[in-house]
Design an enzyme around this catalytic site. Structure first.
Site, PDB file in Angstrom:
ATOM      1  CB  ILE B  78      -0.921  -0.012   1.238  1.00  0.00           C
ATOM      2  CG1 ILE B  78      -1.986  -1.102   1.093  1.00  0.00           C
ATOM      3  CG2 ILE B  78      -1.562   1.345   1.462  1.00  0.00           C
ATOM      4  CD1 ILE B  78      -3.002  -1.140   2.219  1.00  0.00           C
ATOM      5  CB  CYS B 102     -11.806  -1.061   0.099  1.00  0.00           C
ATOM      6  SG  CYS B 102     -12.059  -1.953   1.661  1.00  0.00           S
TER       7      CYS B 102
END
Lengths: 167, 167
Positions: B78, B102
């Protein structure tokens, strides 16, 4: 670590103005101060801890107690009228922000939030999913059954002071 | 069941003005309407679903996308700067109420909320406990490591519009 904030076990925001958690102790007081609470709703029948009582007095937080004995097979059942009492306290904006807690933040709190979700019109699947998120491996079928059978018509509350998200 | 409300998977309120969840579908739109959202913060790099795009347009909800690829061993990490972007959007009250999501509401959302908790000063134990509540059996060590190593100094946001609970 100086200044680190420690929320009570299983702490979460349930809706605008309403928080839920396990039993707070003095390590959680700095965190709780940030919430600017007006009310603590305590769901156990035992006397409230001296440390929390003193903290509430010092911070002008009212303590409301709705003593519920948890579901326990085969003969101990959560009383519907006391849950209705707890919901009446939760649904009065004059008590907000409010922190509701039991011991572990799993069962009694989970049941009251589950019935609140029912009043909000949530599907049972969603209600049980949220209940399980907090109960983890300690899910109690009797709690879920209580939520399913709970008659939301039995809850009387003052519509004038109800949160906008319920109307 | 007519009128029953179905929140998106893993839906929860993270803080005043901020909601988190998995990917909403059209069955969740009636529920989402109740939230009176101003913004949806979408954390995946893929194009947003047509159904949600149309719903947002019809309800005057702005869509902000911060595309993050999830942590995946051994080589996909990430990116810290995109998480900082997402936090900047979350921490602007002019975007509230905001729903961040998400796909599953577990990992990317869990990481962004974890870094938000770090900015709020929560202990890592509490942050990971909350992360695990949503990730269940799908906990990712790399996500927790990201949260632990994340430098909150890298987040720049407009203090004037920051939520009161952060100040």
């Amino acid at each position: 670590m100086d200044g680190v904030l420690i929320p009570p076990l299983n702490f979460s925001m349930a809706a605008p103005g309403i928080y839920r958690s396990g039993y707070p102790n003095s390590m959680n007081h700095a965190f709780m101060k940030k919430l600017q609470l007006k009310t603590i709703l305590y769901l156990c029948p035992e006397d409230y801890s001296e440390a929390n009582t003193a903290w509430c007095r010092a911070h002008n937080v009212q303590i409301v107690q709705c003593g519920i004995l948890p579901n326990k097979e085969p003969f101990q059942f959560i009383p519907e009228d006391v849950v209705a009492d707890a919901l009446r306290v939760l649904l009065d904006c004059r008590n907000h922000p409010i922190l509701m807690h039991c011991n572990s933040g799993k069962h009694r709190s989970g049941v009251v939030i589950g019935t609140l979700r029912k009043m909000q019109g949530w599907s049972l699947t969603s209600i049980f999913d949220e209940y399980r998120r907090f109960a983890g491996s300690k899910v109690r079928i009797l709690d879920q059954q209580f939520i399913e059978l709970f008659r939301i018509e039995s809850v009387t509350y003052d519509k004038e002071y109800a949160p906008r998200w319920l109307r």
